[in-house]
Design an enzyme around this catalytic site. Structure first.
Site, PDB file in Angstrom:
ATOM      1  CD  GLU A 148      37.237  53.634  65.204  1.00 18.64           C
ATOM      2  OE1 GLU A 148      36.416  54.502  65.921  1.00 18.64           O
ATOM      3  OE2 GLU A 148      37.600  52.987  65.695  1.00 18.64           O
ATOM      4  CG  ASN A 151      39.849  49.225  60.589  1.00 18.36           C
ATOM      5  OD1 ASN A 151      39.431  48.507  60.241  1.00 18.36           O
ATOM      6  ND2 ASN A 151      40.388  50.283  61.664  1.00 18.36           N
ATOM      7  CG  HIS A 162      38.694  46.720  69.670  1.00 20.34           C
ATOM      8  ND1 HIS A 162      40.525  46.697  69.914  1.00 20.34           N
ATOM      9  CD2 HIS A 162      39.326  48.033  68.948  1.00 20.34           C
ATOM     10  CE1 HIS A 162      40.985  47.518  69.417  1.00 20.34           C
ATOM     11  NE2 HIS A 162      40.280  48.240  68.212  1.00 20.34           N
ATOM     12  CD  GLU A 192      41.677  49.209  65.347  1.00 21.40           C
ATOM     13  OE1 GLU A 192      41.453  49.299  66.292  1.00 21.40           O
ATOM     14  OE2 GLU A 192      41.979  49.957  64.494  1.00 21.40           O
ATOM     15  CG  ASP A 218      42.337  44.552  71.512  1.00 27.47           C
ATOM     16  OD1 ASP A 218      40.698  44.758  71.991  1.00 27.47           O
ATOM     17  OD2 ASP A 218      42.789  45.769  72.293  1.00 27.47           O
TER      18      ASP A 218
HETATM   19  O1  G2I Z   1      40.661  52.926  70.371  1.00 27.45           O
HETATM   20  C1  G2I Z   1      41.132  52.399  70.160  1.00 27.45           C
HETATM   21  C2  G2I Z   1      41.464  51.942  68.609  1.00 27.45           C
HETATM   22  C3  G2I Z   1      40.266  51.892  67.964  1.00 27.45           C
HETATM   23  N1  G2I Z   1      39.961  52.422  66.255  1.00 27.45           N
HETATM   24  C4  G2I Z   1      41.320  52.572  65.591  1.00 27.45           C
HETATM   25  C5  G2I Z   1      42.022  52.685  66.459  1.00 27.45           C
HETATM   26  O2  G2I Z   1      43.347  54.114  66.379  1.00 27.45           O
HETATM   27  C6  G2I Z   1      42.528  53.408  68.198  1.00 27.45           C
HETATM   28  O3  G2I Z   1      43.064  52.991  68.576  1.00 27.45           O
HETATM   29  C7  G2I Z   1      43.762  54.128  69.566  1.00 27.45           C
HETATM   30  C8  G2I Z   1      44.756  54.364  70.438  1.00 27.45           C
HETATM   31  O4  G2I Z   1      44.962  51.979  70.440  1.00 27.45           O
HETATM   32  C9  G2I Z   1      45.149  55.034  71.967  1.00 27.45           C
HETATM   33  O5  G2I Z   1      46.166  54.915  71.876  1.00 27.45           O
HETATM   34  O6  G2I Z   1      43.146  55.240  69.484  1.00 27.45           O
HETATM   35  C10 G2I Z   1      43.163  56.216  70.553  1.00 27.45           C
HETATM   36  C11 G2I Z   1      42.594  57.578  70.580  1.00 27.45           C
HETATM   37  O7  G2I Z   1      41.614  57.625  69.905  1.00 27.45           O
HETATM   38  C12 G2I Z   1      44.803  56.168  70.647  1.00 27.45           C
HETATM   39  O8  G2I Z   1      44.565  56.825  72.437  1.00 27.45           O
HETATM   40  C13 G2I Z   1      45.301  58.292  72.407  1.00 27.45           C
HETATM   41  C14 G2I Z   1      43.985  59.212  73.607  1.00 27.45           C
HETATM   42  O9  G2I Z   1      43.221  58.987  73.276  1.00 27.45           O
HETATM   43  C15 G2I Z   1      45.419  60.233  73.387  1.00 27.45           C
HETATM   44  O10 G2I Z   1      45.104  61.179  75.135  1.00 27.45           O
HETATM   45  C16 G2I Z   1      47.004  59.960  73.568  1.00 27.45           C
HETATM   46  O11 G2I Z   1      47.617  61.051  73.609  1.00 27.45           O
HETATM   47  O12 G2I Z   1      46.427  57.793  72.965  1.00 27.45           O
HETATM   48  C17 G2I Z   1      47.389  59.243  72.490  1.00 27.45           C
HETATM   49  C18 G2I Z   1      48.756  58.560  72.492  1.00 27.45           C
HETATM   50  O13 G2I Z   1      49.028  58.264  73.436  1.00 27.45           O
END
Ligand code: G2I
Length: 462
Positions: free
Chosen positions: A162, A204, A240, A267, A269
Protein backbone atom coordinates in the site's frame (compact mmCIF):
# COMPACT_ATOMS: atom_id res chain seq x y z
CA UNK A 1 -14.07 -37.87 -10.92
CA UNK A 2 -13.47 -39.08 -7.40
CA UNK A 3 -13.74 -42.65 -8.58
CA UNK A 4 -11.40 -42.05 -11.47
CA UNK A 5 -8.82 -40.39 -9.34
CA UNK A 6 -9.04 -43.07 -6.65
CA UNK A 7 -8.62 -45.83 -9.16
CA UNK A 8 -5.58 -44.09 -10.55
CA UNK A 9 -4.21 -43.67 -7.04
CA UNK A 10 -4.60 -47.40 -6.48
CA UNK A 11 -2.76 -48.11 -9.71
CA UNK A 12 -0.08 -45.67 -8.67
CA UNK A 13 0.23 -47.31 -5.28
CA UNK A 14 0.64 -50.74 -6.81
CA UNK A 15 3.26 -49.38 -9.10
CA UNK A 16 4.98 -47.56 -6.25
CA UNK A 17 5.11 -50.79 -4.30
CA UNK A 18 6.76 -52.58 -7.20
CA UNK A 19 9.14 -49.72 -7.80
CA UNK A 20 10.04 -49.44 -4.13
CA UNK A 21 10.93 -53.08 -4.01
CA UNK A 22 13.35 -52.40 -6.86
CA UNK A 23 14.99 -49.55 -4.98
CA UNK A 24 13.84 -46.82 -7.28
CA UNK A 25 10.44 -45.36 -7.66
CA UNK A 26 8.99 -44.02 -10.82
CA UNK A 27 5.28 -43.63 -10.71
CA UNK A 28 2.99 -41.53 -12.76
CA UNK A 29 -0.61 -40.97 -11.92
CA UNK A 30 -2.62 -38.51 -13.88
CA UNK A 31 -5.93 -37.44 -12.47
CA UNK A 32 -8.51 -36.77 -15.06
CA UNK A 33 -9.76 -33.38 -13.98
CA UNK A 34 -13.33 -33.25 -12.77
CA UNK A 35 -15.42 -31.68 -10.06
CA UNK A 36 -13.43 -31.24 -6.88
CA UNK A 37 -15.25 -30.74 -3.59
CA UNK A 38 -13.05 -28.12 -1.94
CA UNK A 39 -11.75 -24.73 -3.02
CA UNK A 40 -8.11 -25.77 -2.69
CA UNK A 41 -8.50 -28.98 -4.66
CA UNK A 42 -10.55 -27.29 -7.37
CA UNK A 43 -8.00 -24.49 -7.72
CA UNK A 44 -5.13 -27.01 -7.77
CA UNK A 45 -6.69 -28.71 -10.77
CA UNK A 46 -6.06 -25.50 -12.67
CA UNK A 47 -2.52 -25.19 -11.30
CA UNK A 48 -3.58 -22.48 -8.88
CA UNK A 49 -3.97 -22.14 -5.13
CA UNK A 50 -6.89 -21.00 -3.01
CA UNK A 51 -5.91 -19.34 0.23
CA UNK A 52 -7.21 -17.47 3.23
CA UNK A 53 -5.97 -15.00 5.81
CA UNK A 54 -5.50 -16.73 9.15
CA UNK A 55 -5.48 -15.23 12.60
CA UNK A 56 -3.30 -17.02 15.19
CA UNK A 57 -5.83 -16.30 17.93
CA UNK A 58 -8.39 -18.49 16.16
CA UNK A 59 -6.26 -21.60 15.77
CA UNK A 60 -7.92 -23.03 18.87
CA UNK A 61 -11.39 -22.72 17.32
CA UNK A 62 -12.22 -26.14 15.90
CA UNK A 63 -14.88 -24.91 13.45
CA UNK A 64 -12.38 -22.42 12.06
CA UNK A 65 -9.52 -24.92 11.86
CA UNK A 66 -11.71 -27.61 10.26
CA UNK A 67 -12.68 -25.27 7.45
CA UNK A 68 -9.13 -24.03 7.11
CA UNK A 69 -7.71 -27.52 6.80
CA UNK A 70 -10.43 -28.76 4.49
CA UNK A 71 -10.73 -25.91 2.02
CA UNK A 72 -7.50 -23.94 1.68
CA UNK A 73 -4.00 -24.70 0.45
CA UNK A 74 -2.42 -21.27 0.93
CA UNK A 75 -2.32 -19.18 4.09
CA UNK A 76 -1.55 -15.54 4.84
CA UNK A 77 -1.04 -14.34 8.40
CA UNK A 78 -3.67 -11.62 8.82
CA UNK A 79 -1.54 -9.57 11.24
CA UNK A 80 1.17 -11.77 12.75
CA UNK A 81 4.01 -11.17 10.27
CA UNK A 82 3.57 -7.39 10.15
CA UNK A 83 6.24 -5.04 11.46
CA UNK A 84 4.55 -4.24 14.78
CA UNK A 85 4.14 -7.96 15.47
CA UNK A 86 7.60 -9.13 14.42
CA UNK A 87 9.79 -6.28 15.74
CA UNK A 88 7.93 -4.68 18.64
CA UNK A 89 11.17 -3.07 19.86
CA UNK A 90 14.00 -2.04 17.59
CA UNK A 91 16.26 -5.01 16.95
CA UNK A 92 14.11 -7.35 19.09
CA UNK A 93 12.27 -9.83 16.99
CA UNK A 94 9.22 -11.77 17.98
CA UNK A 95 8.12 -14.56 15.68
CA UNK A 96 5.94 -16.66 17.96
CA UNK A 97 2.53 -15.97 16.44
CA UNK A 98 3.81 -15.83 12.87
CA UNK A 99 5.58 -19.15 13.37
CA UNK A 100 2.40 -20.62 14.83
CA UNK A 101 0.51 -19.81 11.64
CA UNK A 102 3.35 -20.99 9.42
CA UNK A 103 3.76 -24.27 11.28
CA UNK A 104 0.03 -24.97 11.29
CA UNK A 105 -0.05 -24.36 7.55
CA UNK A 106 3.04 -26.34 6.65
CA UNK A 107 2.17 -29.31 8.83
CA UNK A 108 -1.17 -29.48 7.01
CA UNK A 109 0.43 -29.30 3.57
CA UNK A 110 -0.35 -25.66 2.87
CA UNK A 111 1.92 -22.98 1.50
CA UNK A 112 2.32 -19.54 3.06
CA UNK A 113 2.27 -16.00 1.71
CA UNK A 114 4.26 -13.59 3.84
CA UNK A 115 2.44 -10.35 4.69
CA UNK A 116 3.92 -7.76 4.88
CA UNK A 117 7.54 -6.62 5.27
CA UNK A 118 7.03 -2.85 4.95
CA UNK A 119 3.76 -0.97 5.34
CA UNK A 120 3.08 2.52 6.66
CA UNK A 121 0.31 1.06 8.87
CA UNK A 122 1.04 -1.25 11.77
CA UNK A 123 4.52 0.16 12.10
CA UNK A 124 5.71 -0.36 15.66
CA UNK A 125 5.64 2.83 17.72
CA UNK A 126 9.43 3.17 17.71
CA UNK A 127 9.48 3.18 13.89
CA UNK A 128 6.55 5.60 13.67
CA UNK A 129 8.70 8.08 15.54
CA UNK A 130 11.64 7.78 13.14
CA UNK A 131 12.57 9.50 9.89
CA UNK A 132 15.39 9.74 7.39
CA UNK A 133 18.49 7.61 7.17
CA UNK A 134 18.04 6.13 10.63
CA UNK A 135 14.58 4.90 9.62
CA UNK A 136 15.88 3.64 6.27
CA UNK A 137 18.45 1.55 8.06
CA UNK A 138 15.81 0.17 10.43
CA UNK A 139 13.52 -0.64 7.47
CA UNK A 140 16.20 -2.56 5.61
CA UNK A 141 17.26 -4.40 8.71
CA UNK A 142 13.66 -5.36 9.32
CA UNK A 143 13.27 -6.72 5.78
CA UNK A 144 16.52 -8.66 6.04
CA UNK A 145 15.84 -10.12 9.48
CA UNK A 146 12.26 -11.20 8.86
CA UNK A 147 12.90 -12.58 5.37
CA UNK A 148 15.90 -14.46 6.74
CA UNK A 149 13.90 -15.91 9.62
CA UNK A 150 11.34 -17.30 7.18
CA UNK A 151 13.87 -18.14 4.46
CA UNK A 152 12.82 -21.08 2.29
CA UNK A 153 9.37 -21.28 3.84
CA UNK A 154 7.46 -18.52 2.10
CA UNK A 155 5.86 -18.86 -1.31
CA UNK A 156 5.60 -15.12 -1.83
CA UNK A 157 6.25 -12.05 0.30
CA UNK A 158 4.30 -8.83 0.17
CA UNK A 159 7.57 -6.91 0.39
CA UNK A 160 5.86 -3.53 0.23
CA UNK A 161 2.20 -2.94 0.98
CA UNK A 162 0.00 0.00 0.00
CA UNK A 163 2.67 2.54 -0.93
CA UNK A 164 0.61 4.31 -3.62
CA UNK A 165 -1.82 7.17 -3.04
CA UNK A 166 -5.55 6.90 -3.66
CA UNK A 167 -7.13 9.30 -6.10
CA UNK A 168 -5.93 10.58 -9.40
CA UNK A 169 -2.27 11.32 -8.83
CA UNK A 170 -0.94 7.87 -9.65
CA UNK A 171 1.93 8.69 -7.32
CA UNK A 172 3.27 7.52 -4.01
CA UNK A 173 1.51 7.99 -0.71
CA UNK A 174 3.22 10.22 1.81
CA UNK A 175 4.61 8.35 4.81
CA UNK A 176 7.76 8.29 6.86
CA UNK A 177 8.82 5.31 4.72
CA UNK A 178 8.37 7.34 1.52
CA UNK A 179 10.19 10.30 3.03
CA UNK A 180 13.37 8.21 3.36
CA UNK A 181 13.67 8.53 -0.43
CA UNK A 182 11.75 7.34 -3.47
CA UNK A 183 14.07 4.35 -3.89
CA UNK A 184 12.85 2.74 -0.65
CA UNK A 185 10.67 0.25 -2.50
CA UNK A 186 13.40 -1.08 -4.74
CA UNK A 187 15.84 -1.14 -1.83
CA UNK A 188 13.34 -3.29 0.08
CA UNK A 189 12.92 -5.69 -2.85
CA UNK A 190 16.69 -6.06 -3.20
CA UNK A 191 17.11 -6.73 0.51
CA UNK A 192 14.31 -9.31 0.45
CA UNK A 193 15.81 -11.11 -2.55
CA UNK A 194 19.23 -11.24 -0.89
CA UNK A 195 17.68 -12.68 2.29
CA UNK A 196 15.40 -15.28 0.69
CA UNK A 197 16.11 -15.94 -2.98
CA UNK A 198 13.41 -18.62 -3.18
CA UNK A 199 10.47 -16.43 -2.20
CA UNK A 200 8.53 -14.62 -4.88
CA UNK A 201 8.55 -10.91 -4.14
CA UNK A 202 5.27 -9.01 -4.54
CA UNK A 203 4.05 -5.44 -4.41
CA UNK A 204 0.54 -5.47 -2.85
CA UNK A 205 -2.17 -2.78 -2.87
CA UNK A 206 -5.92 -2.02 -2.81
CA UNK A 207 -8.16 0.08 -5.09
CA UNK A 208 -6.10 -1.37 -7.90
CA UNK A 209 -8.82 -3.71 -9.14
CA UNK A 210 -9.55 -1.89 -12.37
CA UNK A 211 -7.45 0.22 -14.68
CA UNK A 212 -7.22 3.52 -12.82
CA UNK A 213 -4.63 6.14 -11.91
CA UNK A 214 -3.43 4.20 -8.88
CA UNK A 215 -3.10 0.83 -10.60
CA UNK A 216 -1.41 2.54 -13.54
CA UNK A 217 1.11 4.15 -11.22
CA UNK A 218 1.93 0.70 -9.85
CA UNK A 219 2.00 -0.76 -13.35
CA UNK A 220 4.55 1.87 -14.37
CA UNK A 221 6.67 1.16 -11.30
CA UNK A 222 6.73 -2.58 -12.03
CA UNK A 223 7.52 -1.98 -15.69
CA UNK A 224 10.41 0.23 -14.61
CA UNK A 225 11.61 -2.37 -12.08
CA UNK A 226 11.56 -5.08 -14.73
CA UNK A 227 13.45 -2.83 -17.16
CA UNK A 228 16.14 -2.04 -14.59
CA UNK A 229 16.45 -5.51 -13.11
CA UNK A 230 14.98 -4.69 -9.71
CA UNK A 231 13.84 -8.08 -8.37
CA UNK A 232 10.03 -8.26 -8.45
CA UNK A 233 8.03 -11.39 -9.23
CA UNK A 234 4.42 -10.65 -8.47
CA UNK A 235 1.74 -8.07 -7.91
CA UNK A 236 -0.95 -8.47 -5.28
CA UNK A 237 -4.37 -7.13 -6.21
CA UNK A 238 -6.12 -7.05 -2.84
CA UNK A 239 -9.68 -6.90 -4.18
CA UNK A 240 -11.71 -5.57 -1.26
CA UNK A 241 -14.91 -5.13 -3.25
CA UNK A 242 -18.56 -4.22 -2.90
CA UNK A 243 -21.21 -5.71 -5.20
CA UNK A 244 -18.97 -6.24 -8.21
CA UNK A 245 -15.49 -6.12 -9.61
CA UNK A 246 -14.83 -3.33 -12.10
CA UNK A 247 -15.67 -4.26 -15.69
CA UNK A 248 -12.00 -4.11 -16.61
CA UNK A 249 -10.86 -6.30 -13.71
CA UNK A 250 -9.59 -9.10 -15.95
CA UNK A 251 -7.99 -6.66 -18.37
CA UNK A 252 -6.17 -5.10 -15.44
CA UNK A 253 -4.88 -8.48 -14.23
CA UNK A 254 -3.80 -9.24 -17.77
CA UNK A 255 -1.82 -6.05 -18.24
CA UNK A 256 0.19 -6.79 -15.10
CA UNK A 257 0.69 -10.38 -16.24
CA UNK A 258 1.95 -9.07 -19.56
CA UNK A 259 4.76 -7.30 -17.70
CA UNK A 260 6.03 -10.75 -16.80
CA UNK A 261 4.98 -10.79 -13.14
CA UNK A 262 2.71 -13.29 -11.47
CA UNK A 263 -0.66 -11.86 -10.47
CA UNK A 264 -2.10 -12.86 -7.11
CA UNK A 265 -5.51 -11.89 -5.75
CA UNK A 266 -4.42 -11.38 -2.19
CA UNK A 267 -7.22 -10.17 0.10
CA UNK A 268 -10.51 -10.88 -1.62
CA UNK A 269 -13.72 -10.03 0.18
CA UNK A 270 -16.95 -8.82 -1.41
CA UNK A 271 -19.86 -7.15 0.37
CA UNK A 272 -23.31 -6.52 -1.07
CA UNK A 273 -26.31 -8.26 -2.52
CA UNK A 274 -24.56 -9.34 -5.72
CA UNK A 275 -21.90 -11.12 -3.73
CA UNK A 276 -22.17 -14.62 -5.22
CA UNK A 277 -22.04 -13.37 -8.82
CA UNK A 278 -19.17 -11.05 -8.07
CA UNK A 279 -17.14 -13.83 -6.44
CA UNK A 280 -17.68 -16.00 -9.52
CA UNK A 281 -16.64 -13.16 -11.82
CA UNK A 282 -13.41 -12.57 -9.88
CA UNK A 283 -12.65 -16.30 -9.92
CA UNK A 284 -13.25 -16.55 -13.66
CA UNK A 285 -11.06 -13.51 -14.28
CA UNK A 286 -8.15 -15.14 -12.46
CA UNK A 287 -8.70 -18.39 -14.32
CA UNK A 288 -8.64 -16.54 -17.62
CA UNK A 289 -5.22 -15.03 -16.94
CA UNK A 290 -2.48 -17.64 -17.23
CA UNK A 291 -0.19 -15.83 -14.81
CA UNK A 292 -2.89 -15.39 -12.16
CA UNK A 293 -1.46 -17.87 -9.66
CA UNK A 294 -4.24 -17.95 -7.11
CA UNK A 295 -6.81 -16.29 -4.92
CA UNK A 296 -6.70 -15.57 -1.19
CA UNK A 297 -9.83 -14.53 0.68
CA UNK A 298 -9.35 -12.20 3.65
CA UNK A 299 -10.75 -14.48 6.33
CA UNK A 300 -12.87 -17.60 6.63
CA UNK A 301 -16.26 -16.81 8.22
CA UNK A 302 -18.14 -13.54 8.03
CA UNK A 303 -17.48 -13.13 11.73
CA UNK A 304 -13.73 -13.34 11.08
CA UNK A 305 -13.79 -10.40 8.67
CA UNK A 306 -12.25 -7.00 9.37
CA UNK A 307 -15.35 -5.61 7.58
CA UNK A 308 -17.59 -6.01 10.60
CA UNK A 309 -21.26 -6.37 9.72
CA UNK A 310 -20.68 -6.53 5.95
CA UNK A 311 -20.60 -10.35 5.73
CA UNK A 312 -18.14 -10.33 2.81
CA UNK A 313 -16.72 -13.87 3.07
CA UNK A 314 -17.56 -17.38 1.85
CA UNK A 315 -18.74 -18.95 5.14
CA UNK A 316 -21.33 -17.59 7.55
CA UNK A 317 -20.67 -17.08 11.23
CA UNK A 318 -21.54 -20.71 11.95
CA UNK A 319 -19.11 -22.00 9.36
CA UNK A 320 -21.78 -22.89 6.80
CA UNK A 321 -21.00 -22.52 3.11
CA UNK A 322 -22.74 -19.51 1.57
CA UNK A 323 -24.02 -19.09 -1.99
CA UNK A 324 -20.79 -17.24 -2.71
CA UNK A 325 -18.84 -20.36 -1.73
CA UNK A 326 -20.75 -22.47 -4.22
CA UNK A 327 -20.33 -19.94 -6.97
CA UNK A 328 -16.55 -19.88 -6.47
CA UNK A 329 -16.31 -23.67 -6.33
CA UNK A 330 -18.46 -24.03 -9.45
CA UNK A 331 -16.38 -21.45 -11.32
CA UNK A 332 -13.17 -23.27 -10.38
CA UNK A 333 -14.60 -26.64 -11.38
CA UNK A 334 -15.98 -25.30 -14.64
CA UNK A 335 -12.49 -24.20 -15.54
CA UNK A 336 -10.76 -27.53 -15.34
CA UNK A 337 -8.88 -29.08 -16.96
CA UNK A 338 -7.71 -26.25 -19.16
CA UNK A 339 -8.74 -22.66 -18.82
CA UNK A 340 -5.70 -20.51 -18.69
CA UNK A 341 -6.20 -19.49 -22.29
CA UNK A 342 -9.29 -19.46 -24.42
CA UNK A 343 -8.69 -22.03 -27.12
CA UNK A 344 -9.71 -20.97 -30.59
CA UNK A 345 -10.23 -24.55 -31.71
CA UNK A 346 -11.79 -27.30 -29.65
CA UNK A 347 -9.12 -29.14 -27.72
CA UNK A 348 -8.92 -32.82 -27.03
CA UNK A 349 -9.25 -33.53 -23.35
CA UNK A 350 -6.07 -34.83 -21.77
CA UNK A 351 -6.24 -38.58 -21.50
CA UNK A 352 -4.93 -40.08 -18.31
CA UNK A 353 -1.81 -42.10 -18.84
CA UNK A 354 -1.37 -45.58 -17.54
CA UNK A 355 1.04 -45.58 -14.65
CA UNK A 356 4.35 -46.89 -15.86
CA UNK A 357 6.71 -49.25 -14.14
CA UNK A 358 10.45 -48.67 -14.03
CA UNK A 359 12.35 -50.06 -16.93
CA UNK A 360 15.88 -49.59 -15.69
CA UNK A 361 16.09 -50.17 -11.97
CA UNK A 362 19.14 -48.74 -10.31
CA UNK A 363 21.05 -50.36 -7.47
CA UNK A 364 18.79 -50.95 -4.50
CA UNK A 365 19.45 -48.53 -1.69
CA UNK A 366 17.64 -49.79 1.39
CA UNK A 367 18.83 -46.93 3.60
CA UNK A 368 17.89 -44.30 1.04
CA UNK A 369 14.58 -43.06 -0.20
CA UNK A 370 12.08 -43.36 -2.98
CA UNK A 371 10.19 -40.69 -4.88
CA UNK A 372 6.80 -41.10 -6.46
CA UNK A 373 5.15 -38.54 -8.67
CA UNK A 374 1.51 -37.84 -9.16
CA UNK A 375 0.69 -35.61 -12.08
CA UNK A 376 -2.28 -33.41 -12.71
CA UNK A 377 -2.15 -32.39 -16.35
CA UNK A 378 -4.07 -30.10 -18.61
CA UNK A 379 -3.39 -28.86 -22.13
CA UNK A 380 -0.12 -26.98 -21.94
CA UNK A 381 0.61 -27.44 -18.27
CA UNK A 382 0.83 -29.64 -15.21
CA UNK A 383 1.23 -29.76 -11.47
CA UNK A 384 3.46 -32.51 -10.11
CA UNK A 385 3.28 -33.64 -6.51
CA UNK A 386 6.31 -35.64 -5.45
CA UNK A 387 6.21 -37.88 -2.41
CA UNK A 388 9.57 -38.60 -0.82
CA UNK A 389 9.58 -41.70 1.36
CA UNK A 390 12.47 -42.67 3.62
CA UNK A 391 13.73 -46.26 3.46
CA UNK A 392 14.84 -48.23 6.50
CA UNK A 393 16.82 -45.34 7.98
CA UNK A 394 15.72 -41.82 8.81
CA UNK A 395 16.73 -39.09 6.35
CA UNK A 396 18.35 -35.86 7.43
CA UNK A 397 18.20 -34.48 3.91
CA UNK A 398 17.19 -35.70 0.47
CA UNK A 399 17.67 -34.98 -3.19
CA UNK A 400 15.25 -35.96 -5.94
CA UNK A 401 16.12 -35.91 -9.60
CA UNK A 402 13.28 -35.64 -12.05
CA UNK A 403 13.69 -36.20 -15.76
CA UNK A 404 11.34 -33.89 -17.60
CA UNK A 405 10.45 -34.67 -21.21
CA UNK A 406 11.54 -32.23 -23.91
CA UNK A 407 9.37 -29.13 -24.06
CA UNK A 408 8.40 -29.28 -20.38
CA UNK A 409 9.68 -26.55 -18.06
CA UNK A 410 9.24 -25.84 -14.36
CA UNK A 411 7.68 -22.46 -13.65
CA UNK A 412 7.03 -22.59 -9.96
CA UNK A 413 7.80 -24.89 -7.01
CA UNK A 414 7.05 -25.33 -3.33
CA UNK A 415 8.64 -27.11 -0.40
CA UNK A 416 11.87 -27.85 -2.32
CA UNK A 417 14.54 -25.89 -4.14
CA UNK A 418 15.53 -26.81 -7.67
CA UNK A 419 18.58 -26.52 -9.81
CA UNK A 420 17.46 -26.13 -13.39
CA UNK A 421 13.99 -26.03 -14.89
CA UNK A 422 14.20 -28.36 -17.90
CA UNK A 423 15.51 -31.85 -18.59
CA UNK A 424 17.16 -33.35 -15.55
CA UNK A 425 16.13 -31.21 -12.58
CA UNK A 426 17.53 -31.77 -9.10
CA UNK A 427 15.33 -30.96 -6.09
CA UNK A 428 16.65 -30.52 -2.56
CA UNK A 429 14.72 -30.41 0.68
CA UNK A 430 14.08 -27.07 2.36
CA UNK A 431 14.85 -26.49 6.03
CA UNK A 432 11.60 -27.85 7.39
CA UNK A 433 11.22 -31.09 5.42
CA UNK A 434 14.72 -32.59 5.30
CA UNK A 435 14.19 -34.80 8.32
CA UNK A 436 12.01 -37.77 7.48
CA UNK A 437 11.72 -40.72 9.86
CA UNK A 438 12.28 -44.25 8.55
CA UNK A 439 9.33 -45.32 6.42
CA UNK A 440 7.69 -41.87 6.63
CA UNK A 441 7.03 -39.43 3.79
CA UNK A 442 7.06 -35.77 2.94
CA UNK A 443 5.87 -34.00 -0.19
CA UNK A 444 6.95 -31.19 -2.45
CA UNK A 445 5.48 -29.95 -5.69
CA UNK A 446 5.99 -27.96 -8.77
CA UNK A 447 4.07 -26.50 -11.65
CA UNK A 448 5.23 -26.37 -15.23
CA UNK A 449 4.40 -25.73 -18.82
CA UNK A 450 4.35 -28.37 -21.53
CA UNK A 451 3.68 -32.01 -20.85
CA UNK A 452 5.33 -33.98 -18.05
CA UNK A 453 3.92 -37.34 -19.13
CA UNK A 454 6.70 -39.90 -18.79
CA UNK A 455 8.63 -37.95 -16.17
CA UNK A 456 10.97 -40.08 -14.05
CA UNK A 457 11.90 -39.45 -10.42
CA UNK A 458 14.71 -40.90 -8.33
CA UNK A 459 15.58 -40.11 -4.74
CA UNK A 460 18.86 -40.11 -2.79
CA UNK A 461 19.63 -39.32 0.82
CA UNK A 462 21.90 -36.31 1.20
O1 G2I B 1 -7.43 -3.35 6.42
C1 G2I B 1 -7.69 -4.49 5.70
C2 G2I B 1 -6.44 -5.03 5.06
C3 G2I B 1 -5.94 -4.07 4.00
N1 G2I B 1 -4.75 -4.56 3.36
C4 G2I B 1 -3.65 -4.95 4.24
C5 G2I B 1 -4.13 -5.88 5.33
O2 G2I B 1 -3.09 -6.17 6.22
C6 G2I B 1 -5.31 -5.31 6.07
O3 G2I B 1 -5.68 -6.26 7.06
C7 G2I B 1 -6.20 -5.74 8.25
C8 G2I B 1 -6.54 -6.86 9.18
O4 G2I B 1 -7.53 -7.66 8.58
C9 G2I B 1 -7.06 -6.31 10.50
O5 G2I B 1 -7.20 -7.38 11.44
O6 G2I B 1 -5.26 -4.88 8.83
C10 G2I B 1 -5.80 -4.24 9.98
C11 G2I B 1 -4.80 -3.21 10.49
O7 G2I B 1 -4.71 -2.16 9.66
C12 G2I B 1 -6.11 -5.27 11.04
O8 G2I B 1 -6.72 -4.64 12.13
C13 G2I B 1 -6.05 -4.68 13.31
C14 G2I B 1 -6.71 -3.70 14.26
O9 G2I B 1 -6.62 -2.40 13.67
C15 G2I B 1 -5.98 -3.70 15.55
O10 G2I B 1 -6.65 -2.86 16.45
C16 G2I B 1 -5.89 -5.10 16.10
O11 G2I B 1 -5.08 -5.13 17.26
O12 G2I B 1 -6.05 -5.96 13.89
C17 G2I B 1 -5.26 -6.02 15.04
C18 G2I B 1 -5.17 -7.48 15.50
O13 G2I B 1 -6.43 -8.01 15.72
Amino acid sequence: MKTTSRSFSRAALASAFLATSLGVSLVLATSAAGAASTLGAAAAQTGRYFGTAVSAGKLGDSTYVNILNREFNMVTAENEMKWDATEPNRGQFSYGRGDQILNQAVSNGKRVRGHALLWHQQEPGWAQRMEGSDLRQAMMNHVTQVATHYKGKIYAWDVVNEAFADGGSGGRRDSNLQRTGNDWIEAAFRAARAADPAAKLCYNDYNTDGINAKSTGIYNMIRDFKARGVPIDCVGIQSHLTNSAPGDYQANLQRFADLGVEVQITELDIAGANQANAYAAVTRACLAVARCAGITVWGIRDTDSWRTGENPLLFDGNGNKKAAYNSVLDALNAATPSTTTTPTTPTTPTTPTTPTTPTTPTTPNPGGCTASVSLNSWNGGFVATVKVTAGGTALSGWRVTTGLPGGAAVTNAWSATNSGTTGSVTWSNVSYNGNVAAGQSTEFGFQGTGSAQGMSATCAAS
